[in-house]
Design an enzyme around this catalytic site. Structure first.
Site, PDB file in Angstrom:
ATOM      1  N   TYR A  76      -3.440  25.131 -12.277  1.00 19.22           N
ATOM      2  CA  TYR A  76      -3.962  23.905 -13.127  1.00 19.22           C
ATOM      3  C   TYR A  76      -2.617  23.366 -13.678  1.00 19.22           C
ATOM      4  O   TYR A  76      -2.626  22.058 -13.848  1.00 19.22           O
ATOM      5  CB  TYR A  76      -4.394  24.425 -14.599  1.00 19.22           C
ATOM      6  CG  TYR A  76      -5.122  23.282 -15.234  1.00 19.22           C
ATOM      7  CD1 TYR A  76      -6.163  22.829 -15.139  1.00 19.22           C
ATOM      8  CD2 TYR A  76      -4.086  22.669 -16.060  1.00 19.22           C
ATOM      9  CE1 TYR A  76      -6.832  21.617 -15.991  1.00 19.22           C
ATOM     10  CE2 TYR A  76      -4.585  21.479 -17.006  1.00 19.22           C
ATOM     11  CZ  TYR A  76      -5.898  20.934 -17.013  1.00 19.22           C
ATOM     12  OH  TYR A  76      -6.317  20.126 -17.723  1.00 19.22           O
ATOM     13  N   PHE A 128      -6.464  -8.972  -7.574  1.00 17.37           N
ATOM     14  CA  PHE A 128      -7.458  -7.914  -6.993  1.00 17.37           C
ATOM     15  C   PHE A 128      -8.540  -7.474  -7.770  1.00 17.37           C
ATOM     16  O   PHE A 128      -8.151  -7.296  -9.142  1.00 17.37           O
ATOM     17  CB  PHE A 128      -6.605  -6.714  -6.500  1.00 17.37           C
ATOM     18  CG  PHE A 128      -7.539  -5.795  -5.619  1.00 17.37           C
ATOM     19  CD1 PHE A 128      -7.843  -6.170  -4.359  1.00 17.37           C
ATOM     20  CD2 PHE A 128      -8.014  -4.965  -6.097  1.00 17.37           C
ATOM     21  CE1 PHE A 128      -8.721  -5.431  -3.534  1.00 17.37           C
ATOM     22  CE2 PHE A 128      -8.844  -3.836  -5.402  1.00 17.37           C
ATOM     23  CZ  PHE A 128      -9.099  -3.994  -4.146  1.00 17.37           C
ATOM     24  N   THR A 129      -9.703  -7.158  -7.553  1.00 15.86           N
ATOM     25  CA  THR A 129     -10.726  -7.007  -8.178  1.00 15.86           C
ATOM     26  C   THR A 129     -10.311  -5.997  -9.322  1.00 15.86           C
ATOM     27  O   THR A 129     -10.466  -6.392 -10.621  1.00 15.86           O
ATOM     28  CB  THR A 129     -11.813  -6.543  -7.428  1.00 15.86           C
ATOM     29  OG1 THR A 129     -11.800  -5.575  -6.541  1.00 15.86           O
ATOM     30  CG2 THR A 129     -12.490  -7.762  -6.664  1.00 15.86           C
ATOM     31  N   ASP A 219       1.753  -3.725  -6.537  1.00  8.89           N
ATOM     32  CA  ASP A 219       0.423  -3.238  -6.231  1.00  8.89           C
ATOM     33  C   ASP A 219       0.624  -2.670  -4.898  1.00  8.89           C
ATOM     34  O   ASP A 219       0.975  -3.497  -3.901  1.00  8.89           O
ATOM     35  CB  ASP A 219      -0.607  -4.234  -6.163  1.00  8.89           C
ATOM     36  CG  ASP A 219      -2.049  -3.508  -5.933  1.00  8.89           C
ATOM     37  OD1 ASP A 219      -1.964  -2.545  -5.085  1.00  8.89           O
ATOM     38  OD2 ASP A 219      -2.929  -4.114  -6.115  1.00  8.89           O
ATOM     39  N   LYS A 262      -5.367   4.149   1.423  1.00  7.89           N
ATOM     40  CA  LYS A 262      -4.929   2.848   2.246  1.00  7.89           C
ATOM     41  C   LYS A 262      -3.839   3.447   3.417  1.00  7.89           C
ATOM     42  O   LYS A 262      -4.129   4.463   3.956  1.00  7.89           O
ATOM     43  CB  LYS A 262      -4.654   1.650   1.687  1.00  7.89           C
ATOM     44  CG  LYS A 262      -5.456   1.334   0.205  1.00  7.89           C
ATOM     45  CD  LYS A 262      -6.652   0.931   0.695  1.00  7.89           C
ATOM     46  CE  LYS A 262      -7.660   0.811  -0.688  1.00  7.89           C
ATOM     47  NZ  LYS A 262      -7.129  -0.044  -1.564  1.00  7.89           N
ATOM     48  N   ARG A 386     -15.983 -11.215   0.595  1.00  5.13           N
ATOM     49  CA  ARG A 386     -14.788 -11.780  -0.426  1.00  5.13           C
ATOM     50  C   ARG A 386     -14.913 -13.096  -0.643  1.00  5.13           C
ATOM     51  O   ARG A 386     -14.423 -13.797   0.273  1.00  5.13           O
ATOM     52  CB  ARG A 386     -13.624 -11.214   0.424  1.00  5.13           C
ATOM     53  CG  ARG A 386     -13.060  -9.763   0.160  1.00  5.13           C
ATOM     54  CD  ARG A 386     -13.192  -9.145  -1.291  1.00  5.13           C
ATOM     55  NE  ARG A 386     -12.642  -7.742  -1.372  1.00  5.13           N
ATOM     56  CZ  ARG A 386     -13.235  -7.059  -2.311  1.00  5.13           C
ATOM     57  NH1 ARG A 386     -14.166  -7.528  -3.176  1.00  5.13           N
ATOM     58  NH2 ARG A 386     -12.824  -5.744  -2.542  1.00  5.13           N
ATOM     59  N   PHE A 452     -19.847  -7.300  -7.162  1.00  3.55           N
ATOM     60  CA  PHE A 452     -20.286  -7.201  -5.655  1.00  3.55           C
ATOM     61  C   PHE A 452     -20.483  -5.737  -5.264  1.00  3.55           C
ATOM     62  O   PHE A 452     -21.294  -5.634  -4.340  1.00  3.55           O
ATOM     63  CB  PHE A 452     -18.900  -7.502  -5.079  1.00  3.55           C
ATOM     64  CG  PHE A 452     -17.592  -6.852  -5.177  1.00  3.55           C
ATOM     65  CD1 PHE A 452     -16.739  -7.052  -6.414  1.00  3.55           C
ATOM     66  CD2 PHE A 452     -17.282  -5.669  -4.576  1.00  3.55           C
ATOM     67  CE1 PHE A 452     -15.593  -6.472  -6.795  1.00  3.55           C
ATOM     68  CE2 PHE A 452     -16.031  -5.049  -5.000  1.00  3.55           C
ATOM     69  CZ  PHE A 452     -15.239  -4.913  -5.877  1.00  3.55           C
TER      70      PHE A 452
HETATM   71  C1  LIG Z   1      -7.829  -0.420  -3.034  1.00  2.00           C
HETATM   72  C2  LIG Z   1      -7.137  -1.296  -3.961  1.00  2.00           C
HETATM   73  C3  LIG Z   1      -6.724  -0.834  -5.230  1.00  2.00           C
HETATM   74  C4  LIG Z   1      -7.467  -0.024  -6.008  1.00  2.00           C
HETATM   75  O1  LIG Z   1      -7.541   1.066  -5.452  1.00  2.00           O
HETATM   76  P1  LIG Z   1      -8.601   2.355  -5.643  1.00  2.00           P
HETATM   77  O2  LIG Z   1      -8.205   3.642  -4.741  1.00  2.00           O
HETATM   78  O3  LIG Z   1      -9.864   1.548  -4.828  1.00  2.00           O
HETATM   79  O4  LIG Z   1      -9.078   2.629  -6.900  1.00  2.00           O
HETATM   80  C5  LIG Z   1      -5.909  -1.819  -5.907  1.00  2.00           C
HETATM   81  N1  LIG Z   1      -5.296  -2.849  -5.133  1.00  2.00           N
HETATM   82  C6  LIG Z   1      -5.332  -2.975  -3.877  1.00  2.00           C
HETATM   83  C7  LIG Z   1      -4.590  -4.279  -3.354  1.00  2.00           C
HETATM   84  C8  LIG Z   1      -6.089  -2.638  -3.307  1.00  2.00           C
HETATM   85  O5  LIG Z   1      -6.501  -2.572  -1.839  1.00  2.00           O
END
Ligand SMILES: *Cc1c(COP(=O)(O)O)cnc(C)c1O
Length: 466
Positions: A76, A128-129, A219, A262, A386, A452
């Protein structure tokens, strides 16, 4: 059916374990699409042949990553796996402080909570969303300061993700430095079609922020792709190793918020990394509340291990070169068939220009949502909208109206072969030949947040004069 002019770099891997996929008959796909409310997020994975919805968490891990999972320390507190991850992140990105989170939006939440006081402004290049949603949930006001060219799908320029320094400077003057929570640069800019930011631009943004005592965050979901595109396109950086450029990018910012799903070839995970002790203290404390103890942040020990290995793999030039080449190959094959795509082609995805594909539809016919649906129906390939649906509504309830209506064909890392890419390109090219027959969509259910993901749609009435 690749023409001799189009060639793909040979894959720098061989396949050790396979996962069967199947293609449903068209009549069956039509039914599954209607059942999913014409929203590709609501399709069952088993009903999809080639899944280009996202490259997020859909990567194939290496044998080394799978092996590392076996030594995950599931304690933990004070897990050894955390220590291995911390040393990988400090070696590769150069930040001494690490707060792991369950995925990228967990890091965005901690950052927004730590640094935004209600009513303060955050500037970014496009948006970004999930990033904008967390900024707004924490009382911040988001301002877009991207260069104008980003909104033009055909301007073939190398760094359409750049920050417009004049817009940023004017914003800081207008709201005042004290009202600026921070500047958040996305590199590359997902919603502009994966367009990168140059190292020169990032350094200038950093200098402007320093001069005004405004904090700067990256980001970092696809920083490695951005670094690779810098090595290909920025004259002063040409041919430098991606690992070095990545470090140079991180050297001029205070922190990075990262979705590890990613670049780092894992299926889940994220983190906030910083050189700011104050941010670290606040974020690691908030982490305990929202994610889990600060040495696991919502991830299992085995996930921390897979990420530690992935972070070191992702900066090896041959991996990133092949990934970007796969995306370029798909884009060029589509362009060869006449399909309108965003230029230059991004590093993680090919973006199809839905306005140009379906010129008989208005923005209220949700052209990108419709095109993603018809691509699935025609080919079994899953893509993502998008456009106006992803852009959501403003605080008064009006639709944001983005200039770009795009369908994103996103490449999972190390998962598909050239034959798969040829299948996708041929299928979408055949659909393009029938484009005049394709109808629009309209909402029949719309949730209040990040619509979306969960909205449902029905066929838009056919216009008599169309
Ligand atoms: C995927 C992504 C996020 C958010 O990350 P999650 O792992 O999906 O929560 C933020 N900014 C960008 C540019 C992304 O591609």
């Amino acid at each position: 059916m690749a023409t001799p002019s189009l060639r793909l770099l040979p894959e720098p891997y061989r396949i050790k374990m396979i996962e069967p996929i199947r293609i449903l008959p068209e009549a069956e796909r039509r039914k599954r699409l209607a059942d999913a409310g014409y929203n590709t997020f609501l399709l069952r994975s088993a009903d999809v042949y080639i899944d280009l919805l996202t490259d997020s968490g859909t990567n194939a891990m290496s044998a080394a990553q799978w092996g590392a999972m076996m030594i995950g320390d599931e304690a933990y507190a004070g897990s050894e796996s955390f220590e291995r991850l911390q040393s990988a992140i400090s070696d590769v990105y150069g930040f001494p402080y690490l707060v792991p989170t369950h995925q990228g939006r967990g890091a965005e939440n901690l950052l927004s909570k730590a640094w935004i006081k209600p009513g303060q402004s955050v500037a970014g290049n496009m948006y970004f969303t999930t990033t904008r949603a967390h900024i707004e949930l924490n009382g911040g006001i988001f301002h877009d300061v991207i260069v104008d060219e980003a909104h033009d799908p055909v301007a073939n320029l190398p760094f359409k993700g750049n920050v417009d320094l004049k817009k940023l400077e004017a914003l800081i003057k207008k709201v005042g430095r004290a009202a600026m929570a921070y500047v958040a640069v996305g590199a590359p800019v997902n919603l502009a079609g994966g367009q990168p930011v140059s190292l020169d631009n990032l350094r200038k943004v950093s200098a402007l922020c320093k001069a005004n005592e405004v904090r700067l965050v990256l980001d970092g979901a696809r920083l490695v792709e951005n670094a690779y595109m810098i090595s290909q396109r920025e004259p002063a950086q040409k041919g430098r190793p991606v690992a070095e450029i990545l470090k140079d990018m991180c050297a001029v910012v205070d922190a990075i918020a990262v979705s590890a799903k990613k670049d780092a070839y894992v299926n889940i995970g994220g983190f906030l990394a910083t050189r700011d002790k104050g941010l670290y203290d606040e974020a690691s404390n908030l982490c305990v509340l929202y994610e889990g103890l600060h040495t696991y942040g919502g991830m299992a020990g085995r996930d921390l291990e897979a990420l530690a290995v992935g972070v070191r793999e992702m900066v090896q030039d041959e991996w990133i070169a092949h990934r970007v080449a796969q995306v370029a190959y798909l884009g060029e094959r589509l362009a060869e068939g006449g399909v309108p795509i965003v230029r230059p082609i991004g590093g993680h995805a090919v973006f199809v220009d839905a306005r140009a594909f379906l010129p008989h539809l208005t923005q209220d016919d949700l052209p990108a949502q419709a095109l993603a649906a018809w691509i699935y129906q025609a080919t079994g390939v899953r893509a993502m909208e998008r456009g106006i649906v992803s852009a959501g509504r403003d605080e008064k309830g009006r639709n944001h109206r983005p200039s770009l209506e795009l369908v994103r064909l996103t490449m999972p890392r190390r998962a598909y072969t050239q034959t798969h890419l040829d299948y996708v390109a041929d299928g979408i090219t055949r659909l393009y030949e029938k484009r005049a027959t394709l109808p629009g969509l309209r909402f029949c259910y719309e949730p209040p947040r990040l619509r979306f993901f969960q909205s449902r749609f029905e066929l838009a009435p056919v216009k008599v004069n169309a």
